[in-house]
Design a protein around this motif. Structure first.
Motif, mmCIF file in Angstrom:
data_model
loop_
_atom_site.group_PDB
_atom_site.id
_atom_site.type_symbol
_atom_site.label_atom_id
_atom_site.label_comp_id
_atom_site.label_asym_id
_atom_site.label_seq_id
_atom_site.Cartn_x
_atom_site.Cartn_y
_atom_site.Cartn_z
ATOM 1 N N TRP A 1 -12.632 17.286 88.577
ATOM 2 C CA TRP A 1 -13.681 16.791 89.481
ATOM 3 C C TRP A 1 -14.493 17.992 89.939
ATOM 4 O O TRP A 1 -13.923 18.963 90.451
ATOM 5 N N GLU A 2 -15.799 17.953 89.754
ATOM 6 C CA GLU A 2 -16.631 19.078 90.173
ATOM 7 C C GLU A 2 -17.474 18.683 91.382
ATOM 8 O O GLU A 2 -18.207 17.695 91.330
ATOM 9 N N GLY A 3 -17.345 19.442 92.414
ATOM 10 C CA GLY A 3 -18.168 19.199 93.599
ATOM 11 C C GLY A 3 -17.359 18.674 94.768
ATOM 12 O O GLY A 3 -16.182 18.343 94.650
ATOM 13 N N ILE A 4 -18.052 18.594 95.904
ATOM 14 C CA ILE A 4 -17.426 18.079 97.125
ATOM 15 C C ILE A 4 -17.189 16.580 96.938
ATOM 16 O O ILE A 4 -17.894 15.934 96.170
ATOM 17 N N ALA A 5 -16.230 16.065 97.667
ATOM 18 C CA ALA A 5 -15.974 14.615 97.592
ATOM 19 C C ALA A 5 -17.150 13.852 98.201
ATOM 20 O O ALA A 5 -17.875 14.370 99.038
ATOM 21 N N CYS A 6 -17.327 12.619 97.739
ATOM 22 C CA CYS A 6 -18.269 11.702 98.420
ATOM 23 C C CYS A 6 -17.450 11.088 99.547
ATOM 24 O O CYS A 6 -16.845 10.023 99.364
ATOM 25 N N TRP A 7 -17.386 11.732 100.669
ATOM 26 C CA TRP A 7 -16.461 11.292 101.718
ATOM 27 C C TRP A 7 -16.631 9.822 102.101
ATOM 28 O O TRP A 7 -15.633 9.112 102.243
ATOM 29 N N PRO A 8 -17.848 9.329 102.245
ATOM 30 C CA PRO A 8 -17.944 7.914 102.645
ATOM 31 C C PRO A 8 -17.475 6.964 101.545
ATOM 32 O O PRO A 8 -17.210 5.797 101.804
ATOM 33 N N ASN A 9 -17.402 7.464 100.303
ATOM 34 C CA ASN A 9 -17.083 6.590 99.173
ATOM 35 C C ASN A 9 -15.772 6.968 98.492
ATOM 36 O O ASN A 9 -15.510 6.563 97.354
ATOM 37 N N LEU A 10 -14.988 7.731 99.196
ATOM 38 C CA LEU A 10 -13.750 8.243 98.607
ATOM 39 C C LEU A 10 -12.851 7.098 98.128
ATOM 40 O O LEU A 10 -12.287 7.150 97.029
ATOM 41 N N PHE B 1 -22.670 11.923 88.242
ATOM 42 C CA PHE B 1 -23.076 10.760 89.030
ATOM 43 C C PHE B 1 -23.727 11.264 90.311
ATOM 44 O O PHE B 1 -23.446 12.372 90.772
ATOM 45 N N ASP B 2 -24.640 10.471 90.848
ATOM 46 C CA ASP B 2 -25.358 10.869 92.057
ATOM 47 C C ASP B 2 -24.585 10.439 93.297
ATOM 48 O O ASP B 2 -24.030 9.325 93.340
ATOM 49 N N GLY B 3 -24.576 11.304 94.284
ATOM 50 C CA GLY B 3 -23.893 10.952 95.525
ATOM 51 C C GLY B 3 -24.252 11.925 96.627
ATOM 52 O O GLY B 3 -25.179 12.735 96.482
ATOM 53 N N ASP B 4 -23.515 11.824 97.701
ATOM 54 C CA ASP B 4 -23.721 12.761 98.808
ATOM 55 C C ASP B 4 -22.409 12.895 99.562
ATOM 56 O O ASP B 4 -21.592 11.978 99.586
ATOM 57 N N GLN B 5 -22.236 14.034 100.192
ATOM 58 C CA GLN B 5 -21.000 14.279 100.933
ATOM 59 C C GLN B 5 -20.925 13.456 102.219
ATOM 60 O O GLN B 5 -19.848 13.156 102.695
ATOM 61 N N SER B 6 -22.072 13.071 102.767
ATOM 62 C CA SER B 6 -22.071 12.324 104.032
ATOM 63 C C SER B 6 -23.123 11.225 104.127
ATOM 64 O O SER B 6 -22.910 10.242 104.838
ATOM 65 N N ASP B 7 -24.254 11.423 103.482
ATOM 66 C CA ASP B 7 -25.353 10.471 103.625
ATOM 67 C C ASP B 7 -25.045 9.233 102.770
ATOM 68 O O ASP B 7 -24.981 9.318 101.543
ATOM 69 N N THR B 8 -24.878 8.112 103.442
ATOM 70 C CA THR B 8 -24.417 6.906 102.743
ATOM 71 C C THR B 8 -25.514 6.249 101.904
ATOM 72 O O THR B 8 -25.247 5.301 101.176
ATOM 73 N N ARG B 9 -26.746 6.769 101.982
ATOM 74 C CA ARG B 9 -27.847 6.122 101.273
ATOM 75 C C ARG B 9 -27.980 6.563 99.816
ATOM 76 O O ARG B 9 -28.812 6.029 99.092
#
Lengths: 374, 422
Positions: B277-286, B387-395
């Protein structure tokens, strides 16, 4: 007027066609080194008898740069990578890049992967400028830059030549500051687009050549009567204010640009290179005198106050923040600028700048609204 | 969606996790207690030389860690909205920063409703920019908005592959020394160099222990669901120099060894594919990410993010410490350097592919991913998917896109395995 028009045309041609300028220098047997913005020590290149040429991207829709950079990269870097990958920068001996933000840090990898024929000379400015070891660090860093430049270009950069180049750069900076004042007496001639072309041409031309041209321009302007501008006035801040179509909206609405804090324009000229024990140390010491810039760490920033002071001095009614899309360092500064502007009773405009978008209609609406305000 | 044939057994929370929760709660409680006594409380970036604050005995909390915890609980949106709205911060800056700056502003308001884990308003800031340059801008803004000082260690950036040159080490060392002097003046406390050495030693014990645990997951099948590692980042960030972290990691190591001994795993599906896994977790979508990975039998056995706190140096060697903090995070390295590490890790952990989080908040990591694909594929031969995501922004994150990209990666990994077997 013929001389004046001729000069203005020359500035415009250079600003609009840097590739032609690059080819002209190469045809003259000169070596040309690309200089990514901003605060790149061009003087080292100049001292090696070469031409430092600014790399500021261009108004294009990139098609291949996306391989190495994400869509949320600032458009200057995206355009630069596109130009590099498609051979538009062919002929550059190498390119210097400061690691001023995350995009540059990422771009250093993108450039090396995608533009194999223009070697990268990367370097970093110390951000903890109050630390006692910071000046020595930057001096050493510039030493490493000088060694790499000499390696990639086979030139020699002596201390004596560097001292001369520093004087040429200080003289150029002073002339550019003078031009800004002279321009404000002739806002009928020095429209926002014309002003920009005088400023932007500086990043592509050898500095003594540009100094002479600007001096000639000021001499021509000084022959004209002072023009009393009846329209509104504005100060621009940001990284760049481009393209010409964007600046024309100001003119169409009878708004003059009477000052700027743009990284591509005046921001780089307000800090002269100080005296010092050695030319490398002088060059490094300049970094420690920079102020009110989003790329430079300051515990306290007076950027908002600086802009308000500029506006009040020039009688400007508003400050236009030309916010480079995806430029996070500028984006973090936006709240302090807009709040300081409003606190001073001035109008604040936030206009998005994106080299990869051709549509300026949102800016048009905001600028029109500003023009109509009392 | 792939069918998940493995029913998720109700598992007791392992003792090590209980210990982590207790430790975290204690750290927050200590900060609040100090605040109530009128003692200064700090906020720090995640990879600041914590040895300094620990030696001074200062209560320090970590906004990045806090933002991750709040995001995982889906409680961050109001702070992000406040930063973007009333405070005028543009949507494109890091979502941790937007959340924390928004929270810091709300804290001083009358209508502030605490969201747990809640941090007290800070009195000083500890800043190291080894994770990114946005941290510097974020902390500048906190400092200006709250009127509090920053103690700063500028960690530079390794733009080439060579280790840091002597002048870089000298500059960072100078800052560590000056930081200590400035903090002595600010806090009116003498710095205890013997205690500092002990903290350095403890920090090295803890990082080595964590490395040993992570390495255990190279076994096939892996004893741990790779996402479990995210749960143990908190001791590394909050208490890297403390004995309580040693106790947690010793317990965790026992638990993992027990899983190996019994040939069981916390990855409750059949491990058909192993990915990095590369990158920070998608915390809201973990939770969704994990559910989806399990449903395709994909265990993200390793990720580079959790190794960011592997700050390795010889205790007592200040130059070594200065160098280590310049080489501590994914984002302090050039892309070829970091991708060479990832390629090694992909081989060591027998990964079949690399799943990359194009994190809208993290430009540096995303650049590494875009430029790194070629390097990974060339050095390891395994496929990469974004895949596209964000560490905190749920949008930003899209469930459908995540599944589609994962599906594509699984198909290639499957195809590669079948081709190898032919």
């Amino acid at each position: 007027m013929t001389d004046l028009n001729q000069l203005l045309q020359e500035f415009s041609d250079v600003a609009a066609n840097p590739r032609i300028v690059l080819e002209r220098y190469i045809a003259q047997g000169k070596k040309v080194v690309g200089c990514f913005p901003i605060y790149t020590p061009e003087e080292l290149v100049h001292a090696g008898g070469m031409i430092p040429m600014g790399l500021w991207g261009g108004q294009i829709a990139p098609t291949v740069a996306g391989k190495y950079n994400p869509i949320f990269t600032c458009s200057i870097m995206r355009s630069c990578l596109e130009y590099g990958m498609t051979g538009k920068y062919k002929g550059l001996s190498c390119a210097m890049m400061p690691m001023l933000c995350d995009t540059f840090r990422g771009m250093s990898g993108g450039w090396r992967a995608g533009v194999k024929d223009v070697p990268l000379v990367a370097f970093i400015h110390p951000q903890n400028r109050t630390d006692s070891g910071a000046l020595e660090f930057l001096t050493e860093e510039y030493k490493a830059v000088r060694a790499l430049l000499e390696k990639y270009t086979n030139c020699t950069i002596t201390d004596a030549a560097l001292e001369k180049s520093i004087e040429i750069y200080n003289e150029h900076a002073a002339v550019m500051c003078e031009f800004v004042d002279v321009a404000n007496d002739h806002l009928d001639v020095i429209t926002p687009v014309v002003r920009h072309s005088v400023m932007k041409s500086a990043v592509f031309l050898e500095k003594s050549e540009h100094t002479e041209k600007v001096r000639s321009l000021m001499a021509e302007l000084n022959k004209l009567p002072i023009h009393e501008w009846k329209g509104k006035k504005v100060i621009l801040t940001g990284i760049t204010a481009e393209p010409d179509e964007f600046l024309e909206i100001f003119a169409e609405n009878r708004i003059a640009v009477v000052g700027d804090d743009l990284a591509q324009e005046s921001r780089q000229y307000r800090t002269p290179i100080p005296d010092g024990p050695s030319p490398l140390e002088r060059l490094a010491a300049q970094w420690f005198n920079r102020f009110c810039c989003s790329t430079v760490h300051e515990n306290e920033s007076n950027r908002g106050e600086l802009l308000v002071e500029m506006a009040e001095k020039q009688g400007a009614q508003g400050i236009a923040v030309c916010l480079m899309r995806f430029c996070d360092v500028e984006e973090y500064d936006y709240p302090i600028i807009s709040k300081a502007t409003e606190k001073a009773g001035l109008h604040s405009l936030c206009l998005e700048i994106d080299q990869n978008t051709q549509n300026n209609e949102q800016s048009r609406t905001k600028i029109q609204s500003f023009a109509e305000m009392d | 969606m792939a069918e998940n044939n493995v029913p998720a057994p109700k598992r007791e929370i392992p003792k090590s996790r209980v210990m982590v929760n207790q430790q975290t709660a204690q750290i927050y409680a200590n900060a609040w207690a100090a605040k109530e006594k009128g003692e200064p409380v700090g906020w720090s970036t995640a990879i600041f030389p914590q040895e300094i604050a620990e030696t001074f005995g200062l209560p320090v909390l970590y906004p990045e860690n806090n933002a991750a915890a709040i995001s995982a609980k889906h409680l961050g949106d109001p702070f992000i909205q406040h930063a973007e709205g009333e405070m005028r911060y543009p949507i494109n800056i890091c979502s941790y920063a937007r959340m924390n700056i928004g929270m810091a502003d709300k804290m001083s308001g009358e209508k502030y409703e605490r969201v747990e884990p809640a941090m007290p308003v800070p009195d000083f800031l500890l800043l190291a920019n080894n994770s990114c340059t946005q941290l510097m801008k974020w902390y500048e803004n906190l400092s200006r908005n709250l009127g509090i000082p920053i103690f700063f260690v500028d960690c530079l950036f390794n733009y080439y592959e060579e280790p840091p040159a002597p002048h870089k080490i000298k500059y960072v060392r100078s800052q560590i020394e000056n930081c200590i002097k400035d903090m002595e003046t600010f806090f009116g406390k003498k710095f205890d160099w013997d205690r500092f050495l002990e903290i350095q030693q403890r920090s090295q014990i803890n990082r080595k222990l964590f490395n040993e645990i992570v390495k255990l997951n190279s076994r096939t099948p892996a004893p741990m669901n790779g996402f479990d590692l995210f749960n143990y980042m908190s001791p590394l960030v909050l208490c890297r120099g403390q004995e309580s972290t040693t106790a947690i990691f010793e317990q965790l190591k026992l638990e993992v060894l027990e899983l190996i001994a019994t040939n069981t795993s916390t990855f409750t599906a059949k491990e058909q594919h192993r990915v990095h896994w590369e990158g920070i977790a998608c915390w809201p979508n973990l939770g969704y990410n994990l559910k989806m990975l399990k449903s395709y039998g994909v265990n993200a056995v390793m990720n580079g993010y959790v190794t960011a706190w592997d700050v390795a140096y010889e205790p007592g060697d200040l130059d070594g410490m200065a160098k280590a903090y310049q080489m501590s995070s994914t984002n302090s390295f050039s892309t070829p350097s970091i991708m060479a590490k990832r390629a090694k890790s992909i081989k060591d952990y027998s990964c079949d592919g690399m799943l990359c989080h194009v994190n809208r908040s993290c430009k540096m990591m995303t650049f590494h991913i875009f430029v790194g694909h070629e390097i990974i594929e060339e050095q390891t031969g395994v496929p990469c998917a974004n895949f596209d995501g964000d560490q905190s922004d749920t949008r930003v994150f899209s469930e459908a896109q995540f599944e589609t990209r994962l599906q594509a990666l699984v198909e290639i990994m499957q195809h590669n395995k079948e081709a190898q077997n032919d």
